[in-house]
Structures are given as structure tokens and as C-alpha cells.
Scaffold this motif. Structure first.
Motif, PDB file in Angstrom:
ATOM      1  N   ARG A 100      -3.743  -7.591  -5.743  1.00 39.07           N
ATOM      2  CA  ARG A 100      -4.918  -8.369  -5.362  1.00 39.07           C
ATOM      3  C   ARG A 100      -4.527  -9.838  -5.169  1.00 39.07           C
ATOM      4  O   ARG A 100      -3.523 -10.294  -5.726  1.00 39.07           O
ATOM      5  CB  ARG A 100      -5.983  -8.249  -6.450  1.00 39.07           C
ATOM      6  N   PRO A 101      -5.305 -10.602  -4.409  1.00 40.73           N
ATOM      7  CA  PRO A 101      -4.975 -12.023  -4.234  1.00 40.73           C
ATOM      8  C   PRO A 101      -4.785 -12.754  -5.556  1.00 40.73           C
ATOM      9  O   PRO A 101      -3.883 -13.591  -5.690  1.00 40.73           O
ATOM     10  CB  PRO A 101      -6.173 -12.558  -3.445  1.00 40.73           C
ATOM     11  N   LYS A 102      -5.596 -12.436  -6.556  1.00 37.73           N
ATOM     12  CA  LYS A 102      -5.455 -13.136  -7.834  1.00 37.73           C
ATOM     13  C   LYS A 102      -4.144 -12.792  -8.529  1.00 37.73           C
ATOM     14  O   LYS A 102      -3.637 -13.578  -9.326  1.00 37.73           O
ATOM     15  CB  LYS A 102      -6.645 -12.860  -8.745  1.00 37.73           C
ATOM     16  N   ASP A 103      -3.585 -11.612  -8.217  1.00 31.36           N
ATOM     17  CA  ASP A 103      -2.314 -11.223  -8.821  1.00 31.36           C
ATOM     18  C   ASP A 103      -1.155 -11.998  -8.208  1.00 31.36           C
ATOM     19  O   ASP A 103      -0.193 -12.345  -8.903  1.00 31.36           O
ATOM     20  CB  ASP A 103      -2.096  -9.717  -8.670  1.00 31.36           C
ATOM     21  N   THR A 104      -1.229 -12.264  -6.908  1.00 33.37           N
ATOM     22  CA  THR A 104      -0.192 -13.079  -6.276  1.00 33.37           C
ATOM     23  C   THR A 104      -0.366 -14.552  -6.627  1.00 33.37           C
ATOM     24  O   THR A 104       0.613 -15.274  -6.836  1.00 33.37           O
ATOM     25  CB  THR A 104      -0.196 -12.891  -4.755  1.00 33.37           C
ATOM     26  N   ASP A 105      -1.624 -14.999  -6.731  1.00 31.15           N
ATOM     27  CA  ASP A 105      -1.872 -16.392  -7.104  1.00 31.15           C
ATOM     28  C   ASP A 105      -1.306 -16.700  -8.486  1.00 31.15           C
ATOM     29  O   ASP A 105      -0.835 -17.819  -8.736  1.00 31.15           O
ATOM     30  CB  ASP A 105      -3.376 -16.689  -7.091  1.00 31.15           C
ATOM     31  N   TRP A 106      -1.363 -15.737  -9.392  1.00 33.32           N
ATOM     32  CA  TRP A 106      -0.869 -15.934 -10.755  1.00 33.32           C
ATOM     33  C   TRP A 106       0.570 -16.427 -10.754  1.00 33.32           C
ATOM     34  O   TRP A 106       0.944 -17.297 -11.540  1.00 33.32           O
ATOM     35  CB  TRP A 106      -0.981 -14.620 -11.529  1.00 33.32           C
ATOM     36  N   THR A 107       1.381 -15.872  -9.844  1.00 31.45           N
ATOM     37  CA  THR A 107       2.804 -16.187  -9.839  1.00 31.45           C
ATOM     38  C   THR A 107       3.188 -17.251  -8.826  1.00 31.45           C
ATOM     39  O   THR A 107       4.056 -18.083  -9.090  1.00 31.45           O
ATOM     40  CB  THR A 107       3.631 -14.904  -9.551  1.00 31.45           C
TER      41      THR A 107
END
Length: 315
Positions: A140-147
Motif C-alpha cells: 500500500r502507499p503507506k507501506d512504501t511511505d514508511w521506508t
């Protein structure tokens, strides 16, 4: 006693399979040709398979199939991002199964490999006997944003993150900015950005700093495919619809699923595994204590090999 890798083995078969007018996928088989079929799906995107990836499985009892996804590892053309999307990778997996005349198989994937394994199993549930998943990444976008977009990982390792940012020119810090540089005409800059991207991520992978692990995963060839592939997929939301994996977990209700996730995973935080487990109440969730994201960490390796041994009892 902790489980450790099975002894090193060499493939008894390897080949390229042409999947369209451009891409050829490298495939190898190891272990017992008459054993239970298991597919290993590597991470990244763009990571490629390593010799250690063969060693999670008992070679006397498994027919171990590994492949390099489009554009990476030994697949051709190297580094190619054209026609490189999640749906195409799923179709490639099915093409490999058909080529090898395998009715159904166990499936093992970590990090991005867990993403792809889940999407494949949701698309072809009748072909999957069981799933062993490590370091869950839900795409999800939030999973890529995390890193990679100033999220939680950058707050835990701000010094590593700054070293990555220092390579990007003129305050260009977004994933799109990095991607544009990596596919741009300045090949020297593109490689510097790719190596910085890869170094940032790989340094975050282990709970205890491991320079040998970083060095092995950030050579020019590895960095070139992994960083560019990852950015390519990330700017396209991994070619998944919003929350696609969790919303399609009902397709997996009849498949045994084991989830192994490092308690202190900074690349893909533990809540990815927790949310998947909630959507798959029949799944087994194992928190790998004293571990981060990498499959080679002692506790994670132990739990993964325990899980692959347990898979043998399912047939």
C-alpha cells in the motif's frame, strides 16, 4: 536447537522461458526431482535469487523451483522495466508452473516475495498447497511511505536516511524524483542514486548491523535492478488496487498459511503481518524475536526452516 540452512546445492536443471516478445525468465530446479514442488519467490522488486535461497528446504524431499523476476538476476533483458508489472509477474509464475507440468505447489516468499506470493495465491488458489511468508509487505502507499517518503523508518535511522538524501541533488527527495534520476540520461548519477537507495534499505534490514550483508546486496548490478525496480513499482502503487491484498484474503481460506515476521522489522513493520493475520484467522503468525527484516537472521531462519519442514506434512 536452532535450525540452520541445509547444505549448499547446485541446480539439476536451469533454463530461460520466453514469456512475451521481450522478456525471458530464468528458472532453476534443485533438490529432488520427484519431491514435493515448492516455489521460492524473491524480494525487491528486483532482488533476484541467491544461492542461500535454495537452502530453506530439505533437498531430499523438495523439488525446489527458483526464478528471477522480469529484468533482474539472470532474466533478460537485464534491468528492463517495460511491461514489468505485478499482473505480468503473476502470469510468469503460472507460465513456469505450466512449463514444468506441476499440478500444484507450495509457495514461499519474503518481503516483496510475500506480496507476489499472496497475489498469485489469490489469483490461482487451486494451485497453491500452502504459503510460507516472511517480512510481510502489503504494497500500500503507506507501506512504501514508511521506508522511502520520510516515514517511521527514517525516524529510527535518521543518520542512514541523511546519507541517502545527500546523494540526491537539489533537494529532490521524493520517490518520483529518485526514479527520474535513476532512469535519466546521466548514468553515473543514476548509479550513485541506485547504490544510495539500496544501501539505505539494506542497512535497515538487520537488527544488528551487518556490513557483510550490506556489501553483498549493494554491488553495482544488484543495486541497479533493485533500486530502479522498487521505485518503478512504488510510483505505481505496486500495480495493486487500494488495499487489494487484505480485501482478497477470502480466496485463501482453504490454504494453510504460516507468517514469520521479525518483531523489530524496520523495512516492513510488524503491523503488516498482524493485519494479514487478522484477515486470515486460520493463519499461523510467528513473531521472530531479536530479528529485523532479513531472512538470514538467526531466529527468522530457524522459524522459516521449521515452517518448510512442516509443509511436507501437508501432502
Amino acid at each position: 536447537m536452532m535450525n540452520d540452512f541445509y547444505p549448499e546445492i547446485e541446480p539439476y536443471n536451469h533454463f530461460l522461458i520466453k514469456v512475451d516478445n521481450q522478456h525471458q525468465i530464468y528458472v532453476e530446479e534443485c533438490g529432488n526431482p520427484n519431491g514435493q514442488a515448492v516455489l521460492f519467490i524473491h524480494g525487491g522488486p528486483g532482488g533476484g535469487c541467491s544461492t542461500n535461497d535454495r537452502r530453506f528446504f530439505n533437498p531430499e524431499k523438495y523439488r525446489i523451483i527458483l526464478f528471477d523476476q522480469r529484468g533482474c538476476g539472470r532474466s533478460l533483458p537485464h534491468g528492463c522495466l517495460d511491461n514489468n508489472e505485478t499482473a505480468f509477474l503473476v502470469a510468469d509464475i503460472e507460465a513456469i508452473r505450466e512449463k514444468l507440468e506441476i499440478q500444484d505447489w507450495h509457495t514461499f516468499g519474503g518481503s516483496w516475495g510475500s506480496t507476489l506470493a499472496l497475489v498469485y495465491a489469490q489469483t490461482y488458489p487451486a494451485r497453491v498447497n500452502s504459503l510460507v511468508l516472511r517480512g510481510i509487505f502489503l504494497g500500500r502507499p503507506k507501506d512504501t511511505d514508511w521506508t522511502f517518503s520520510g516515514g517511521g523508518a527514517t525516524q529510527i535511522y535518521p543518520d542512514y536516511w541523511q546519507e541517502y538524501l545527500d546523494v540526491l541533488p537539489n533537494g529532490k527527495t521524493s520517490i518520483q524524483d529518485a526514479y527520474n534520476l535513476m532512469i535519466g540520461d546521466d548514468k553515473e548519477l543514476a548509479m550513485r542514486v541506485a547504490k544510495a537507495w539500496c544501501t539505505w534499505e539494506i542497512r535497515c534490514c538487520t537488527l544488528i548491523p551487518n556490513q557483510d550483508f550490506v556489501d553483498a546486496a549493494t554491488g553495482d548490478e544488484q543495486a541497479w535492478t533493485m533500486a530502479r525496480h522498487e521505485a518503478h513499482f512504488m510510483i505505481n502503487d505496486c500495480f495493486l488496487s487500494d488495499n487489494q491484498i487484505l480485501e482478497n484474503c477470502h480466496h485463501l481460506k482453504d490454504i494453510p498459511v504460516t507468517i514469520v515476521h521479525g518483531r523489530f522489522d524496520i523495512v516492513c513493520p510488524f503491523d503488516n503481518a498482524w493485519q494479514l493475520h487478522q484477515a486470515l484467522p486460520q493463519s499461523k503468525l510467528i513473531a521472530s524475536d531479536a530479528s529485523g527484516h532479513a531472512s538470514i537472521e538467526t531466529n527468522t531462519k530457524h522459524h522459516l526452516i521449521e515452517a518448510t519442514n512442516a509443509m511436507l506434512l501437508l501432502n
